[in-house]
Design a protein around this motif. Structure first.
Motif, PDB file in Angstrom:
ATOM      1  N   LYS A  32       0.939  -1.164   0.188  1.00 58.92           N
ATOM      2  CA  LYS A  32      -0.145  -0.136  -0.048  1.00 58.92           C
ATOM      3  C   LYS A  32       1.007   1.337  -0.387  1.00 58.92           C
ATOM      4  O   LYS A  32       0.791   2.551  -0.862  1.00 58.92           O
ATOM      5  CB  LYS A  32      -0.779  -0.051   0.859  1.00 58.92           C
ATOM      6  CG  LYS A  32      -2.221  -0.790   0.886  1.00 58.92           C
ATOM      7  CD  LYS A  32      -2.787  -0.565   2.132  1.00 58.92           C
ATOM      8  CE  LYS A  32      -3.421   0.096   2.709  1.00 58.92           C
ATOM      9  NZ  LYS A  32      -4.504   0.221   3.360  1.00 58.92           N
ATOM     10  N   THR A  45      -5.185 -13.812   0.716  1.00 64.16           N
ATOM     11  CA  THR A  45      -5.648 -12.888  -0.213  1.00 64.16           C
ATOM     12  C   THR A  45      -7.083 -12.943  -1.029  1.00 64.16           C
ATOM     13  O   THR A  45      -7.653 -11.965  -0.142  1.00 64.16           O
ATOM     14  CB  THR A  45      -4.774 -13.107  -1.089  1.00 64.16           C
ATOM     15  OG1 THR A  45      -3.139 -12.705  -1.137  1.00 64.16           O
ATOM     16  CG2 THR A  45      -5.212 -11.153  -2.034  1.00 64.16           C
ATOM     17  N   ASP A  89     -11.464 -11.218   1.849  1.00 66.13           N
ATOM     18  CA  ASP A  89     -13.278 -10.431   0.788  1.00 66.13           C
ATOM     19  C   ASP A  89     -13.871 -11.290   1.755  1.00 66.13           C
ATOM     20  O   ASP A  89     -14.818 -11.225   2.076  1.00 66.13           O
ATOM     21  CB  ASP A  89     -12.759  -9.982   0.054  1.00 66.13           C
ATOM     22  CG  ASP A  89     -11.878  -8.803  -0.383  1.00 66.13           C
ATOM     23  OD1 ASP A  89     -11.404  -7.807   0.431  1.00 66.13           O
ATOM     24  OD2 ASP A  89     -11.224  -9.161  -1.348  1.00 66.13           O
ATOM     25  N   SER A  91      -4.908  -7.617  -7.836  1.00 66.94           N
ATOM     26  CA  SER A  91      -6.269  -7.133  -7.752  1.00 66.94           C
ATOM     27  C   SER A  91      -6.376  -6.994  -6.044  1.00 66.94           C
ATOM     28  O   SER A  91      -7.172  -5.861  -5.770  1.00 66.94           O
ATOM     29  CB  SER A  91      -7.108  -8.209  -7.706  1.00 66.94           C
ATOM     30  OG  SER A  91      -8.787  -8.389  -7.585  1.00 66.94           O
ATOM     31  N   GLY A  92      -6.106  -7.673  -4.802  1.00 65.58           N
ATOM     32  CA  GLY A  92      -5.824  -7.513  -3.689  1.00 65.58           C
ATOM     33  C   GLY A  92      -5.614  -6.024  -3.836  1.00 65.58           C
ATOM     34  O   GLY A  92      -5.656  -5.646  -2.697  1.00 65.58           O
ATOM     35  N   MET A 132      -5.453  -3.393  -5.397  1.00 66.42           N
ATOM     36  CA  MET A 132      -6.316  -2.153  -5.983  1.00 66.42           C
ATOM     37  C   MET A 132      -7.192  -2.505  -4.649  1.00 66.42           C
ATOM     38  O   MET A 132      -7.921  -1.603  -3.950  1.00 66.42           O
ATOM     39  CB  MET A 132      -6.703  -2.970  -6.811  1.00 66.42           C
ATOM     40  CG  MET A 132      -5.837  -2.440  -8.168  1.00 66.42           C
ATOM     41  SD  MET A 132      -4.877  -0.957  -8.345  1.00 66.42           S
ATOM     42  CE  MET A 132      -3.186  -1.103  -7.349  1.00 66.42           C
ATOM     43  N   LYS A 133      -8.276  -3.145  -4.359  1.00 65.33           N
ATOM     44  CA  LYS A 133      -8.416  -3.691  -3.467  1.00 65.33           C
ATOM     45  C   LYS A 133      -8.755  -2.982  -1.651  1.00 65.33           C
ATOM     46  O   LYS A 133      -9.851  -2.388  -1.381  1.00 65.33           O
ATOM     47  CB  LYS A 133      -9.838  -5.331  -2.829  1.00 65.33           C
ATOM     48  CG  LYS A 133     -10.225  -5.602  -4.618  1.00 65.33           C
ATOM     49  CD  LYS A 133     -11.771  -7.025  -4.320  1.00 65.33           C
ATOM     50  CE  LYS A 133     -11.478  -7.408  -5.345  1.00 65.33           C
ATOM     51  NZ  LYS A 133     -12.109  -9.036  -5.371  1.00 65.33           N
ATOM     52  N   GLU A 134      -7.016  -3.711  -1.654  1.00 65.69           N
ATOM     53  CA  GLU A 134      -6.264  -2.820   0.014  1.00 65.69           C
ATOM     54  C   GLU A 134      -7.250  -1.444  -0.545  1.00 65.69           C
ATOM     55  O   GLU A 134      -7.159  -0.127   0.550  1.00 65.69           O
ATOM     56  CB  GLU A 134      -5.907  -3.815   0.313  1.00 65.69           C
ATOM     57  CG  GLU A 134      -4.690  -3.711   1.176  1.00 65.69           C
ATOM     58  CD  GLU A 134      -5.640  -3.829   2.609  1.00 65.69           C
ATOM     59  OE1 GLU A 134      -6.161  -3.372   3.401  1.00 65.69           O
ATOM     60  OE2 GLU A 134      -6.452  -4.895   2.241  1.00 65.69           O
ATOM     61  N   ARG A 154     -10.099   0.448  -0.134  1.00 65.17           N
ATOM     62  CA  ARG A 154     -11.617   0.067   0.735  1.00 65.17           C
ATOM     63  C   ARG A 154     -12.452   0.605   1.309  1.00 65.17           C
ATOM     64  O   ARG A 154     -11.473   1.719   1.563  1.00 65.17           O
ATOM     65  CB  ARG A 154     -10.447  -1.563   0.925  1.00 65.17           C
ATOM     66  CG  ARG A 154     -11.407  -2.147   2.589  1.00 65.17           C
ATOM     67  CD  ARG A 154     -10.703  -2.916   2.877  1.00 65.17           C
ATOM     68  NE  ARG A 154      -9.962  -2.724   3.793  1.00 65.17           N
ATOM     69  CZ  ARG A 154      -9.991  -1.407   5.083  1.00 65.17           C
ATOM     70  NH1 ARG A 154     -11.275  -1.825   5.559  1.00 65.17           N
ATOM     71  NH2 ARG A 154      -8.736  -1.182   5.754  1.00 65.17           N
ATOM     72  N   THR A 155     -13.701   0.289   1.644  1.00 71.41           N
ATOM     73  CA  THR A 155     -14.371   1.168   2.102  1.00 71.41           C
ATOM     74  C   THR A 155     -15.045   0.198   2.698  1.00 71.41           C
ATOM     75  O   THR A 155     -14.967  -1.330   3.270  1.00 71.41           O
ATOM     76  CB  THR A 155     -15.082   1.759   1.446  1.00 71.41           C
ATOM     77  OG1 THR A 155     -16.497   0.656   0.771  1.00 71.41           O
ATOM     78  CG2 THR A 155     -14.857   2.964   0.694  1.00 71.41           C
TER      79      THR A 155
END
Length: 436
Positions: free
Chosen positions: A95, A168, A172, A253-254, A256-258, A261-262
């Motif tokens: 991140k 990973t 989710d 992909s993980g 970008m989601k991290e 993330r909301t």
């Protein structure tokens, strides 16, 4: 060359990050303790490898390479379990780097390749090297030893990539943890079913026969290794490359989601109910904070879910098996189920609160109300293991009075000891960021 310099810079950053952590001294002490535990485990693996070699040499029906390859599913399952507490997944680490002007896959490639160089990939060498030297070398020659070790090294690397993929994805959707379980069941039963092992009236006998036939099937890999074939190594290398490609995409992909993330929202009606509770005094207000923290934040919620699943598993074993029918084991597991719920919350007492306690400017007069609310809340959570253990009462393996007595003992004596950790817990724990 530019990419190699970037990899070297990232490796330097990670080394400095581990050295400059606020609780670095405590981590170094824990690292020394873990090193002692790992050293002891390696000695046990070496001893087990020697015992396996003696057993394999005493058998004339199978070669030593074939004998060890029959345990391939068990070794892979053990390797996967060993990795569960050892790694941070790349989305947690990358991140800070996603804002830098770097190619999108540079950081991902670095951390994926770093997983291939972890020392945990060589743990099983402590078992395989003594076994190979004592059994395989004398039977099939040095070339078979080299091929066997390379094959299991590729297998260990593949398990590491599979672990990163599952971990990973499970961040989710926790149901992804069922995927390695399904793979293990397929590995144990599918080859035996394909070979046509049928005709058993007893289901238990049929399942054992399927497993036996499957292990014989994996033994064919060892027979090929004993003959000097490198086909098993090439097959394992191809599987590793496929998993590397999949892991690279999954990790990106993980990340970008991290990054975007909301957190989920809670229904307004539930928040209003807790707000009304907060207007009934200081203790009630802190009770509302405890409930909201559990509903809104990932780490406390995951700890509670882990405790529930563990209690369900223990209750299932007690109800449907007789392995824990000894009197002292009945008392131990009954108390364990109760204490588990308090431990997952109170072992980190005041660690999660460190995220917001200073911001509230809480007066010392309110600390008693905060601890009182936390005590009441954790006592209410004891209803969950009580309900989960009621089937043991229905089957006659527990009494209702026994469940009540252990609940009172946990709420009184055990929680009193756990609350003493509030004086020593000085490290803030993140509410949502995963630590492993």
């Amino acid at each position: 060359m530019r990419r190699l310099r970037l990899y070297n810079t990232l490796r330097t950053h990670r080394r400095l990050a581990l050295r400059r952590m606020p609780d670095g001294e405590r981590d170094r002490l824990a690292g020394r303790l873990m090193a002692c535990i790992v050293a002891f485990a390696l000695v046990l693996l070496c001893a087990f490898g020697v015992l396996l070699a003696l057993t394999a040499n005493a058998r004339a029906d199978v070669s030593p390479a074939e004998y060890i390859c029959r345990g391939l599913p068990v070794i892979m399952a053990g390797d996967f379990l060993c990795r569960l507490t050892l790694f941070q997944t790349p989305p947690q680490v990358i991140k800070p780097y996603i804002l830098l002007p770097l190619p999108k896959y540079v950081c991902i490639d670095f951390f994926v390749l770093q997983g291939l160089s972890e020392r945990v990939n060589l743990v099983w060498a402590a078992l395989l090297v003594p076994y190979s030297l004592l059994a395989v070398a004398g039977s099939d020659g040095i070339s078979a030893v080299v091929i066997l070790l390379v094959f299991f090294w590729f297998v260990s690397l593949s398990v590491g990539q599979l672990h990163l993929i599952v971990r990973t994805l499970a961040a989710d959707r926790p149901l992804w943890w069922l995927f390695p379980v399904a793979l293990l069941l397929i590995a144990l039963f599918a080859p035996g079913m394909v070979t046509g092992c049928t005709g058993f009236g007893d289901a238990g006998l049929a399942l054992r026969s399927y497993v036996a036939q499957s292990l014989v099937f994996y033994g064919q890999t060892g027979r090929a290794i004993a003959d000097g074939s490198i086909l098993p190594c090439l097959s394992a290398a191809v599987i590793l490359l496929i998993l590397l490609v999949i892991n690279r995409r999954v990790q990106y992909s993980g990340v970008m989601k991290e990054a975007v993330r909301t957190d989920g929202t809670i229904p307004a009606g539930r928040i209003n109910l807790l707000a009304r509770l907060g207007r009934r005094g200081n203790t009630a207000a802190f009770l509302a904070v405890e409930a909201l923290s559990l509903m809104r934040n990932k780490n406390p919620r995951k700890s509670l879910l882990t405790a529930v699943l563990t209690a369900v598993a223990v209750s299932f074993l007690i109800v449907f098996t007789d392995i824990y029918d000894v009197s002292y084991m009945e008392s131990y597991w009954c108390l364990y189920n109760y204490l588990l719920f308090g431990t997952v919350a109170l072992a980190r007492v005041m660690c999660y609160e460190g995220n917001y306690f200073d911001c509230l400017m809480t007066r010392k007069e309110l600390l008693f109300a905060a601890f009182k609310a936390k005590y009441i809340f954790n006592c209410l959570l004891l209803v969950i293991p009580f309900v989960l253990m009621l089937p043991t009462v229905m089957t006659g393996k527990r009494t209702l009075l026994q469940l009540v007595a252990y609940a009172v003992f946990t709420a009184g004596f055990q929680f009193c000891l756990l609350f003493q950790l509030a004086a020593t817990n000085r490290t803030t724990r993140p509410l949502n960021t995963r630590l492993t």
